[in-house]
Design a protein around this motif. Structure first.
Motif, PDB file in Angstrom:
ATOM      1  N   ILE A 279     -39.189  25.766  41.204  1.00 25.58           N
ATOM      2  CA  ILE A 279     -39.387  24.712  40.199  1.00 25.58           C
ATOM      3  C   ILE A 279     -38.326  23.635  40.390  1.00 25.58           C
ATOM      4  O   ILE A 279     -37.134  23.929  40.460  1.00 25.58           O
ATOM      5  CB  ILE A 279     -39.315  25.278  38.775  1.00 25.58           C
ATOM      6  N   SER A 295     -36.722  29.167  39.357  1.00 24.54           N
ATOM      7  CA  SER A 295     -37.826  29.954  39.911  1.00 24.54           C
ATOM      8  C   SER A 295     -38.865  30.175  38.822  1.00 24.54           C
ATOM      9  O   SER A 295     -38.603  29.938  37.637  1.00 24.54           O
ATOM     10  CB  SER A 295     -37.309  31.303  40.427  1.00 24.54           C
ATOM     11  N   GLY A 296     -40.043  30.636  39.222  1.00 24.24           N
ATOM     12  CA  GLY A 296     -41.104  30.915  38.269  1.00 24.24           C
ATOM     13  C   GLY A 296     -42.008  32.026  38.766  1.00 24.24           C
ATOM     14  O   GLY A 296     -41.967  32.405  39.945  1.00 24.24           O
ATOM     15  N   LEU A 305     -47.751  29.626  34.683  1.00 26.25           N
ATOM     16  CA  LEU A 305     -46.598  30.379  35.182  1.00 26.25           C
ATOM     17  C   LEU A 305     -45.508  30.461  34.128  1.00 26.25           C
ATOM     18  O   LEU A 305     -45.469  29.679  33.174  1.00 26.25           O
ATOM     19  CB  LEU A 305     -46.066  29.753  36.470  1.00 26.25           C
ATOM     20  N   THR A 307     -41.278  30.648  33.342  1.00 24.85           N
ATOM     21  CA  THR A 307     -39.922  30.360  33.815  1.00 24.85           C
ATOM     22  C   THR A 307     -38.983  30.415  32.617  1.00 24.85           C
ATOM     23  O   THR A 307     -39.385  30.802  31.506  1.00 24.85           O
ATOM     24  CB  THR A 307     -39.849  28.997  34.520  1.00 24.85           C
ATOM     25  N   ASN A 308     -37.719  30.031  32.823  1.00 23.66           N
ATOM     26  CA  ASN A 308     -36.756  29.969  31.715  1.00 23.66           C
ATOM     27  C   ASN A 308     -36.840  28.625  31.011  1.00 23.66           C
ATOM     28  O   ASN A 308     -37.084  27.584  31.648  1.00 23.66           O
ATOM     29  CB  ASN A 308     -35.324  30.165  32.223  1.00 23.66           C
ATOM     30  N   VAL A 323     -43.783  21.971  41.193  1.00 17.09           N
ATOM     31  CA  VAL A 323     -43.772  23.403  41.511  1.00 17.09           C
ATOM     32  C   VAL A 323     -44.147  23.566  42.972  1.00 17.09           C
ATOM     33  O   VAL A 323     -45.143  22.978  43.442  1.00 17.09           O
ATOM     34  CB  VAL A 323     -44.759  24.182  40.607  1.00 17.09           C
ATOM     35  N   GLY A 420     -35.592  32.362  35.916  1.00 16.35           N
ATOM     36  CA  GLY A 420     -37.035  32.316  35.752  1.00 16.35           C
ATOM     37  C   GLY A 420     -37.797  33.148  36.751  1.00 16.35           C
ATOM     38  O   GLY A 420     -39.012  33.312  36.632  1.00 16.35           O
TER      39      GLY A 420
END
Length: 567
Positions: A279, A295-296, A305, A307-308, A323, A420
């Motif tokens: 991401i 990340s995801g 998706l 993620t955080n 992405v 994430g």
């Protein structure tokens, strides 16, 4: 050994001897021995020094105890290392009652017969036997008096040094300026905390408690998109919700988990790698200023998706988002919903299809010591789909004062950019979402993941509604005031108010920017997790008492507010 000047405890050639006034008001004469030098007795004979001439009779020095006439004083033998040099300046003053005090005028020590002896005996007159060193350093031996009473080894009082008042004044001025600078910095941080743009680069972070891109000051905004900065309103994908979403499925461990030898870290990585994405969050619409990386985990073929929340700035409009999938394809994406309290967010990729969703396992089945891997982009997209391995170190860990999550602790490496990404068991099942770590030179192997039991609850609500159902808010944006900052500024701990939502529960109160929330519903508030825990007990429309420190008056104020739904 033969007496040599370099073996003397002063470590230098003899200086000009100390003189005293005699009975005839004439300058005292330095003692000069008779021409017949004393010859030491053979080693098997006792050493008997000669009686000095009787015409040398200076004033008798003050001694703590008068030795008996003709009775030798036993002095312990102490060898002084030749490598150590005596510092006469160090031993001409003593530190007493907070200041250096010059000792009494130096006096000659007495010999074994109660008679004074010169400080520098002529070479060869008093040879020192190997087994005895009567010229021991004062810190090794002082048979006469304490330093504050008398220092028989002291040199004549040195010349008075120049005053250091000017230097002291400069030091005081510099200290005041430094203290003022530090105070200014602390006040600046206290009053500006989360109002400033956060450092939302999850790939480059310093040694902070948690690898949040805002260096630990954010992640606790009570408001969501209503107070977040609007950089790219096109990234608000609130209209991409799925009201009839059936929810994530958490699978149990496979039935052949104990027998199948294929399961392991290699199997787990192959199972999940295609479901992990990178991401990229940009602070401008043209996507030229990369602000955050993470990340995801893909949860649907159509491009939804996980993620955080901190990766996308705890906002639906703060960043323009791209992405990148494991095969290198890049997609535009937007934010369907996010939740700062659990640090989770759901994104939707544009024009994505036939993607591979990850398989999610049940985190409640985890056991201590179980092997796990972390997959993601540590350091950014340049290290996409990296894997680290560790074990489950602990379960249900309270690891953050800004979250209500009970984390999975692991020693698998979690680095900035992993945020994430998935934590995966050896069966290829995602059992957690990497969120944070304790970072510092004294810490190692302390990473934390959000368990899938929590992920399912939050993500299901975000996909259906764009927000977490049942959540309430008080309508402020704030910064936690820790104990050190509170003590320094003489204010209570709590939540420093940066902004007040005029249309929220606190809009009609006297609460203002700069005040500090100290209690809610009768419970003391010192950080975000405490206020979240209070809010979790209430629903939309509940009335609670808000207590806060009013900066304008320095008094504590209590007001009743009505909680509102956090959408």
């Amino acid at each position: 050994m033969d007496y040599k000047p370099e073996n003397d405890f002063y470590g230098n050639a003899p200086q000009k001897p100390f003189t005293e006034k005699n009975d005839y008001s004439q300058p005292a004469q330095r003692y000069v021995p008779q021409q017949q030098a004393f010859t030491p007795q053979p080693s098997n004979q006792p050493f008997e020094p000669p009686v000095p001439p009787q015409d040398f009779n200076p004033e008798k020095p003050l001694m703590p105890k008068e030795p008996q006439q003709n009775q030798p004083v036993e002095i312990p033998a102490v060898e002084m290392p030749q490598s150590e040099q005596f510092n006469p300046v160090q031993h001409t003053a003593v530190y007493q009652n907070g200041a250096f005090v010059t000792p009494e005028p130096p006096r000659f020590p007495q010999n074994a017969y109660g008679q004074p002896q010169p400080p520098y005996p002529p070479q060869g007159y008093y040879p020192q036997p190997v087994q005895q060193n009567i010229y021991a350093r004062p810190e090794q031996q002082n048979v006469y008096a304490q330093p504050e009473q008398q220092n028989v080894y002291a040199q004549p009082k040195p010349p008075k040094q120049k005053s250091n008042k000017g230097l002291i004044a400069v030091i005081i001025v510099l200290s005041v300026l430094l203290a003022g600078s530090l105070a200014g910095i602390l006040v600046y941080v206290l009053h500006n905390g989360s109002q400033h743009t956060a450092k939302n680069d999850d790939s480059v972070n310093g040694f902070h408690e948690f690898t949040l891109p805002d260096n630990g000051n954010g992640g606790g905004f009570f408001q969501q998109e209503t107070t977040a900065p609007v950089v790219n309103d096109q990234s608000d994908y609130s209209d991409k919700i799925i009201p009839d979403y059936s929810g994530m499925k958490l699978e149990k461990k496979p039935s052949d988990a104990e027998k199948n030898t294929e399961y392991g870290s290699e199997y787990a990585f192959k199972s999940v790698s295609e479901s992990v994405v990178g991401i990229m969050a940009y602070s401008d619409k043209d996507k030229t200023q990369l602000k955050s990386q993470g990340s995801g985990i893909i949860i649907s073929q159509g491009g939804y998706l996980i993620t955080n929340a901190h990766v996308i700035g705890n906002s639906k409009t703060a960043y323009a988002i791209s992405v990148i999938t494991s095969d290198g394809k890049e997609y535009n994406a937007g934010v369907v919903g996010f939740d700062s309290r659990t640090d989770l967010a759901v994104l939707k990729m544009d024009d994505a299809e036939n993607l591979k969703p990850a398989t999610f396992g049940d985190s409640s089945d985890l056991t201590l010591g179980e092997d796990v891997i972390i997959v993601g982009n540590p350091g950014g997209i340049s290290y996409q789909n990296s894997m680290t391995k560790g074990v489950v170190s602990a379960l249900d860990r309270d690891a953050s004062n800004k979250s209500i999550v009970k984390f999975i602790q692991t020693d698998a490496a979690i680095n900035p950019g992993n945020s994430g990404g998935p934590a995966v068991n050896m069966y290829g099942q995602v059992i957690g979402v990497a969120s944070s770590k304790i970072a510092g030179v004294v810490y190692e192997g302390m990473g934390f993941c959000i368990p899938t039991a929590t992920v399912k609850e939050i993500v299901d609500s975000l996909v259906k509604n764009g927000y977490v159902e049942g959540r309430v808010k008080i309508g402020i944006v704030g910064t936690a005031v820790d104990l050190e900052t509170a003590t320094y500024n003489n204010v209570p701990q709590g939540i420093y108010v940066d902004q007040v939502d005029k249309d929220g529960p606190c809009g009609g109160t006297k609460l203002a920017e700069g005040d500090i929330v100290t209690a809610l519903d009768g419970e003391t508030i010192t950080n975000f997790s405490e206020i979240y825990n209070v809010l979790e007990k209430h629903k939309d429309g509940d009335k609670v008492t808000l207590k806060y420190y009013q900066a304008s008056t320095g008094k504590e104020v209590e007001e009743e507010i009505t909680l509102a739904a956090d959408k």
